[in-house]
Write an enzyme that holds these catalytic residues in place. Structure first.
Site, PDB file in Angstrom:
ATOM      1  N   LYS A 154       0.822  -1.220   0.000  1.00  0.00           N
ATOM      2  CA  LYS A 154       0.000   0.000   0.000  1.00  0.00           C
ATOM      3  C   LYS A 154       0.852   1.265   0.000  1.00  0.00           C
ATOM      4  CE  LYS A 154      -2.812  -1.877   3.319  1.00  0.00           C
ATOM      5  NZ  LYS A 154      -3.665  -1.864   4.484  1.00  0.00           N
TER       6      LYS A 154
ATOM      7  N   GLU B 286      -3.445   7.370   8.805  1.00  0.00           N
ATOM      8  CA  GLU B 286      -4.079   8.177   7.757  1.00  0.00           C
ATOM      9  C   GLU B 286      -5.205   8.995   8.344  1.00  0.00           C
ATOM     10  OE1 GLU B 286      -5.573   5.510   4.809  1.00  0.00           O
ATOM     11  OE2 GLU B 286      -3.661   5.404   3.751  1.00  0.00           O
TER      12      GLU B 286
ATOM     13  N   ARG C 259      -5.533  -8.835  -7.572  1.00  0.00           N
ATOM     14  CA  ARG C 259      -6.142 -10.178  -7.581  1.00  0.00           C
ATOM     15  C   ARG C 259      -7.580 -10.071  -8.081  1.00  0.00           C
ATOM     16  NH1 ARG C 259      -9.552  -9.424  -3.041  1.00  0.00           N
ATOM     17  NH2 ARG C 259      -8.654  -8.050  -1.489  1.00  0.00           N
TER      18      ARG C 259
END
Lengths: 468, 216
Positions: free
Chosen positions: A119, A213, A314
């Site tokens: 990420k 975050e 994926r």
């Protein structure tokens, strides 16, 4: 030699991969653990009288040695990881493809998984390309004092900007799928939450690093479905909206397309925002030479500001929501089939202009859980499981309909995915409610208490779809 | 349970009649099996101060660049070997052999204590970890010095990828014996640890002394 696929997953995705293999004329093998012996993906493949044995018991779905031993023994040429487990593990993808007897990993190249599966790296690359991301750290934090200082600054910054409920998210850096994420409102709570997430991250992912975050409120969670080949071809299958999630940030209701102006008076130009996130997703895919199926996850604020959240390298649970509004030569595409075909080196064979979008679709994730108690998972035995069959619905499930089924406590208590579609979102919602009404799930746990499911929760939240 | 509730003679008589435990050894993984012991062979478990010297090699599983050598975890004699599996590719969980293990005093004491201590059982099949505070107390003082009371957060239950705190709801006491390993799944209803109320400590001591004195 014809390819043969080892399916390194369980539940409904294993069944969907089996079906896709059959459609492509490919043989397959499934693996399973002791806990999953009664699952449909195993029962359909256990045949003691047959030499063509297709189901092999392994110690765990995450034991690479066991999986490769079965693949070699059964002469498989490719491994499909499904979602979860090894699907975003670049080390596994590398090991599968770089060995004396290389196999095909059905997913992107390992280098691509490494670049985007992380990420933090995704955020860095996106920032380099001018793609907006959520304010916060762009690297894993291992130090409690540093983490607290970053959180303090993010909270103060939100307060200065007049945000009414400032908060930050503490996330397991190596996590995914909504797991290992906690919210902090007051800096005094921070250290307790930090330790909790760090412990969880260490146990579940083997890496105690965390990300901090800003927590956005009043947003929608959107996804862009991409399909790319190893020959540089790239198409998208539109957007979907995954905002309705359980308290554990697990998606429960999804709809496509991502916004629908008949559902809500958006304060922004919704079609323009959808175009923008699709364009930026393709831009990043092109930059990293993405080469298989993938999902670009976005957060869109009430004012219409999009932020890239992460990329899932994926196939996703909800891939069929997008496929149900997409038409390729007049047919809905099967994205799992496309994924396998492209991983085996085939060309896409069509372009964006060949894909047409029509109608709307909704996915209902039917789970044995108690929404009244924080979506606590329910464990017990299902005695009756039946669902309606309509020309406007499809169901994917590993739960048998002809015998009792004990839900294994080793895995999530997901029971089924139901897809419902219609010409308009109003029609799809109405059909989804009818579908839920017609479902029958009965069962008891070891103390005799009846099964808890989220059927009512799904019905109650239908009107929240695609709104702020 | 009080002292008069325990029929020491009957319990010890049972152990005297058959002082063995029969442990099934199953394949830990998949692979091609090569057995390294035969019926009647004596085997030993791990030894050394840190149990760092592995026990007798029982079987090997051949896999790609990853030969798995499984050694005995206990002392005893090989009572049965599945010779039909030799050289074949086996699945995980296959029963390969059985070891007849002569019980030691310590194991008999532990077995009896399981019947006498108040068990705290697993509420669900899950992985368990002691809570952070409890684990640090155990690390610092040793488990038999740590008391718990109702309302204490004692465990973290890791189930279906969720961590749920478990609060103690039994009678106060000390954690006398721990039966689970962190991160290993425990079936619902299986004991996680045995609690000893402080007033029952003399009884526990008496059991230990009696077994030690009478068991040869």
């Amino acid at each position: 030699m014809k390819d043969k696929v080892l399916i390194a997953n369980r539940g409904e995705i294993a069944l969907r991969i089996m079906r896709a293999c059959r459609d492509l004329g490919l043989d397959y093998v499934v693996v399973y653990t002791e806990a999953d012996e009664q699952s449909e993906h195993v029962q359909r493949n256990i045949d003691s009288e047959s030499n063509q044995r297709r189901a092999w018991r392994v110690a765990s779905y995450t034991d690479p040695n066991d999986i490769l031993a079965v693949a070699d023994h059964t002469k498989c040429t490719a491994i499909h990881p499904g979602y979860g487990f090894f699907s975003e593990d670049y080390r596994f993808a590398r090991r599968v493809t770089v060995r004396d007897q290389p196999l095909t990993f059905i997913g992107p190249k390992w280098e691509v998984i490494k670049d985007l599966g992380d990420k933090i790296n995704t955020k860095r690359v996106a920032n380099q390309l001018g793609i907006p991301t959520i304010p916060g750290t762009d690297g894993p934090i291992y130090n409690e004092i540093d983490a607290e200082e970053i959180s303090r600054r993010l909270l103060e910054d939100q307060a200065e900007r007049g945000i009414s409920q400032p908060s930050v998210l503490v996330k397991a850096a190596a996590g995914g799928g909504g797991m290992g994420i906690e919210e902090v409102h007051e800096i005094e709570q921070f250290r307790r939450v930090y330790r909790q997430v760090q412990n969880y991250a260490k146990r579940q992912f083997g890496d105690p690093g965390v990300l901090i975050e800003q927590c956005l409120r009043d947003y929608n969670h959107l996804e862009v479905q991409l399909l790319c080949s190893r020959h540089g071809e790239r198409v998208h299958f539109g957007t979907r909206n995954c905002t309705i999630q359980s308290t554990g940030r697990q998606k429960r209701l999804e709809a496509a397309p991502g916004f629908d102006t008949s559902c809500f008076p958006y304060e922004f130009d919704a079609p323009a925002v959808l175009d923008e996130i699709v364009e930026n997703s393709l831009k990043l895919a092109s930059h990293v030479r993405y080469d298989n199926v993938g999902t670009w996850e976005w957060i869109v604020s009430r004012s219409g500001q999009p932020y890239l959240l992460e990329v899932n390298t994926r196939i996703q649970v909800e891939n069929d929501v997008s496929a149900r509004i997409s038409y390729l030569n007049g047919q809905h595409p099967n994205l799992i089939r496309e994924q396998i075909r492209l991983a085996l080196g085939d060309k896409l064979g069509y372009s964006q202009s060949d894909i047409e979008f029509r109608g709307t679709s909704i996915e209902l994730r039917i789970v044995a859980e108690d929404p009244q108690r924080g979506f606590a998972p329910w464990i017990g035995t299902i005695s009756q499981f039946s669902f309606p069959r309509h020309e406007w619905s499809a169901v994917y499930t590993h739960v048998p309909t002809d015998r009792p089924y004990a839900i294994p406590s080793d895995y999530d208590p997901n029971l089924a995915l139901a897809l419902v579609w219609g010409d308009s979102m109003a029609e799809a919602k109405q059909r989804a409610r009818r579908f839920l009404d017609e479902m029958v799930i009965e069962g008891h746990n070891s103390s005799g208490a009846p099964i808890n499911t989220n059927l009512q929760y799904l019905a109650d939240n239908m009107d929240r779809l695609l709104t702020f | 349970m009080q002292e008069h509730d325990i029929d020491f003679d009957a319990i010890l008589g049972r152990y005297r009649a058959d002082p063995f435990a029969y442990r099934k050894v199953r394949t830990a993984h998949t692979g091609r099996l090569r057995c390294k012991v035969r019926e009647g062979d004596e085997v030993v478990g791990p030894s050394g101060k840190f149990r760092h010297i592995p026990g007798t090699l029982l079987y090997e599983l051949e896999r790609e660049r990853n030969l798995k050598r499984i050694t005995s975890f206990i002392n005893g004699q090989v009572a049965m070997v599945r010779s039909d599996l030799e050289g074949s590719f086996v699945e995980a969980g296959e029963h390969v052999l059985t070891i007849r293990h002569p019980l030691k005093k310590r194991e008999i004491v532990e077995d009896i204590l399981r019947q006498v201590l108040t068990p705290y059982t697993a509420p669900e099949r899950a992985k368990y970890f002691f809570s952070l505070d409890l684990q640090s107390s155990i690390d610092k003082y040793g488990q038999r010095s740590v008391s718990i009371k109702p309302g204490d957060e004692i465990l973290t239950m890791s189930l279906m990828k969720r961590d749920t705190p478990v609060y103690y709801d039994g009678e106060p006491g000390i954690i006398h014996s721990v039966y689970f390993k962190p991160g290993v799944s425990v079936d619902q209803g299986e004991p996680l640890f045995g609690i000893c109320p402080k007033d029952r400590l003399p009884l526990i001591e008496k059991i230990i002394t009696r077994v030690k004195a009478e068991w040869e």
